[in-house]
Design an enzyme around this catalytic site. Structure first.
Site, PDB file in Angstrom:
ATOM      1  CG  ASP A  32     -12.552 -28.828  14.834  1.00  0.00           C
ATOM      2  OD1 ASP A  32     -13.469 -29.658  14.952  1.00  0.00           O
ATOM      3  OD2 ASP A  32     -12.657 -27.798  14.119  1.00  0.00           O
ATOM      4  CG  ASP A  59      -6.290 -26.345   7.530  1.00  0.00           C
ATOM      5  OD1 ASP A  59      -6.460 -27.462   7.006  1.00  0.00           O
ATOM      6  OD2 ASP A  59      -6.769 -25.298   7.060  1.00  0.00           O
ATOM      7  CB  SER A 126     -21.793 -39.859   3.219  1.00  0.00           C
ATOM      8  OG  SER A 126     -23.043 -39.436   2.734  1.00  0.00           O
ATOM      9  CB  THR A 128     -23.598 -39.048  -0.642  1.00  0.00           C
ATOM     10  OG1 THR A 128     -22.294 -39.131  -0.078  1.00  0.00           O
ATOM     11  CG2 THR A 128     -24.448 -38.099   0.184  1.00  0.00           C
ATOM     12  CE1 TYR A 151     -19.405 -34.807   2.515  1.00  0.00           C
ATOM     13  CE2 TYR A 151     -21.433 -35.714   1.604  1.00  0.00           C
ATOM     14  CZ  TYR A 151     -20.520 -35.621   2.641  1.00  0.00           C
ATOM     15  OH  TYR A 151     -20.706 -36.357   3.782  1.00  0.00           O
ATOM     16  CE  LYS A 155     -17.409 -37.681   3.840  1.00  0.00           C
ATOM     17  NZ  LYS A 155     -16.431 -37.594   4.952  1.00  0.00           N
ATOM     18  CG  ASN A 201     -28.023 -30.961   7.154  1.00  0.00           C
ATOM     19  OD1 ASN A 201     -27.874 -31.281   5.977  1.00  0.00           O
ATOM     20  ND2 ASN A 201     -27.036 -30.984   8.033  1.00  0.00           N
ATOM     21  NE  ARG A 233     -32.926 -37.596   1.298  1.00  0.00           N
ATOM     22  CZ  ARG A 233     -33.655 -37.692   0.194  1.00  0.00           C
ATOM     23  NH1 ARG A 233     -34.585 -38.636   0.094  1.00  0.00           N
ATOM     24  NH2 ARG A 233     -33.482 -36.860  -0.818  1.00  0.00           N
ATOM     25  N   GLY A 299     -31.727 -32.598  -7.960  1.00  0.00           N
ATOM     26  CA  GLY A 299     -30.758 -33.506  -7.349  1.00  0.00           C
ATOM     27  C   GLY A 299     -31.272 -34.281  -6.155  1.00  0.00           C
ATOM     28  CG  ASP A 300     -33.837 -32.950  -2.890  1.00  0.00           C
ATOM     29  OD1 ASP A 300     -32.685 -32.990  -2.421  1.00  0.00           O
ATOM     30  OD2 ASP A 300     -34.684 -32.111  -2.535  1.00  0.00           O
TER      31      ASP A 300
END
Length: 341
Positions: A32, A59, A126, A128, A151, A155, A201, A233, A299-300
Site C-alpha cells: 500500500d 507505489d 466494478s 460500473t 475510472y 476497470k 459515497n 443501488r 451521470g447518475d
C-alpha cells in the site's frame, strides 16, 4: 497455508479482506502506498486477528520497486489486487492520473508475477463496467457498454489486459469480481471506511452528517421512476464482500475454476433507494438525519442491482448481512473515529 499478496490492503475493502484471509490461516503480505489509507489500519487488523501482516510501503507505479518486491518475495501463491484510484468524479477531472495509476500499476504487477510458478489473480472490478443497464437485475452476460468515466474505463481495460494474459499463459488463472456498492464496517469498529476530504459515497456522508462533521446531506433527485423517486443501488456489507474474495481465491488455489478467466457479480441481489438507506440509518441509530432534496446529479444511473445467481451457485457464496447490519456497523465506526483523542 499459501502466501497471498494484497495490494491496497490497508484500504476499505482491502483491510477487511486481509482480516478474512488471516482468519482462514493464509499468510498475508500487504502493499500500500498510503495515498488513501492509514498505517493505523495495521494495528486494527492485528487487534482483530492477533496477527500483524507483513507490510511494504510501495507505489506500484514505480516499476523498479515492484521488481524488487518480487525478488524478495518469490513464493507468492496468489494476488488480490485492490490498489487503484476510485473516485468517479475525480477521474473525470484527472483522467491521465487515473490511467497512469490504475493501468500502469496493473501491468507492472502482472509483468513481475507472470514468471512465477503459481499465478492466481483476483481483480477488484466494478459494476460500473455495465453502465446504464438495459435490464435488471444485471448478470455477468450483460453488455459491456462504453464507460461513462475514466475510472470505469480503467476497470474495463484492466479486465481486458487480464484476459489477454490468460489467453497466452496456461499457468495464469484470474477471477474478476464486479462489486456493486460496498458499505459498513467490521463489527469490532477496529477497521472501516476512511474517506479523505468530502466523502464521495452515500453512507460515509450520512454518518458524517449525523455526527456533526457535515451540516446536511443532499439527496440528488426525488423524481426518478422508482417507488420513492430516489436512485436505487445494491448495497453490500463489506464483510460479505471480503469473504467472497477468500472464496474466489480458494477456488483458484484448489483448481476448482472452470476457465482461467472468470467473472462474478458481488451484490445482495436487492436494490435499496437512497431514502431507504437514510431510513435504515435513522432506525438503527435512533437519530434523525438532516437531509434535503437537491437537483439530480449528472451521470447518475436510475437503478442498478445485481443478479447474484452465478456467485451463489458457482462460488457457494451469498451475502448474509442486511442493510440495517451495515448501517449499524458504519455508525459504530463513525462514532469511534470521531471521538476526541
Amino acid at each position: 497455508m499459501a502466501k497471498i499478496l494484497v495490494t491496497g490492503g490497508l484500504g476499505f475493502i482491502g483491510s477487511h479482506t486481509v482480516v478474512e484471509l488471516q482468519k482462514k490461516g493464509f499468510e498475508v503480505v500487504i502493499i500500500d502506498n498510503l495515498s488513501n489509507s492509514s498505517l493505523a489500519v495495521l494495528d486494527g487488523i492485528k487487534a482483530i486477528t492477533g496477527i500483524k501482516p507483513d507490510f511494504e510501503n510501495i507505489d506500484l507505479k514505480d516499476k523498479s520497486l515492484v521488481k524488487s518486491f518480487f525478488n524478495k518475495h518469490k513464493n507468492i501463491q496468489g494476488i488480490i489486487h485492490f490498489a487503484a484510484s476510485k473516485a468517479v468524479g475525480e477521474s473525470v477531472q484527472e483522467p491521465l492520473m487515473y490511467y497512469e495509476n490504475n493501468i500502469n500499476s496493473l501491468i507492472y504487477l502482472l509483468q513481475e508475477y507472470a514468471p512465477l510458478e503459481s499465478q492466481n489473480f483476483i481483480f477488484s472490478s466494478s459494476c460500473t463496467v455495465y453502465g446504464e443497464p438495459d435490464q435488471l437485475p444485471i448478470n455477468e452476460d450483460a453488455l459491456i457498454k462504453p464507460a461513462i468515466s475514466p475510472y470505469g474505463n480503467t476497470k474495463q481495460i484492466g479486465e481486458e489486459i487480464i484476459q489477454d494474459v490468460c489467453k497466452v499463459s496456461t499457468n495464469f488463472n484470474a477471477i474478476s469480481l464486479r462489486y456493486f456498492n460496498p458499505i459498513g464496517a467490521h463489527e469490532s469498529a477496529l477497521i472501516g471506511e476512511l474517506p479523505l476530504g468530502v466523502p464521495q459515497n452515500l453512507v460515509p456522508f450520512i454518518t458524517q452528517t449525523a455526527i456533526g462533521k457535515r451540516n446536511q446531506l443532499a439527496v440528488f433527485g426525488d423524481d426518478y421512476p422508482t417507488p420513492d423517486g430516489t436512485c436505487i443501488r445494491d448495497y453490500i456489507h463489506v464483510v460479505d464482500l471480503a469473504q467472497a474474495h477468500v472464496i474466489a481465491l480458494s477456488r483458484l488455489l484448489d483448481n476448482n475454476h472452470k476457465n482461467n478467466f472468470e467473472v462474478f457479480n458481488l451484490g445482495t441481489g436487492t436494490g435499496s433507494s437512497v431514502l431507504e438507506v437514510i431510513h435504515s440509518f435513522e432506525s438503527v441509530s435512533g437519530k434523525k438525519l438532516n437531509y434535503r432534496i437537491a437537483e439530480r446529479r449528472a451521470g447518475d444511473v436510475v437503478s442498478v442491482f445485481a443478479d447474484t445467481k452465478k456467485a451463489n451457485l458457482e462460488l457457494g457464496w451469498k451475502a448474509k448481512l442486511t442493510l440495517d447490519d451495515a448501517m449499524r456497523s458504519a455508525w459504530k465506526w463513525e462514532q469511534k473515529i470521531s471521538k476526541p483523542s
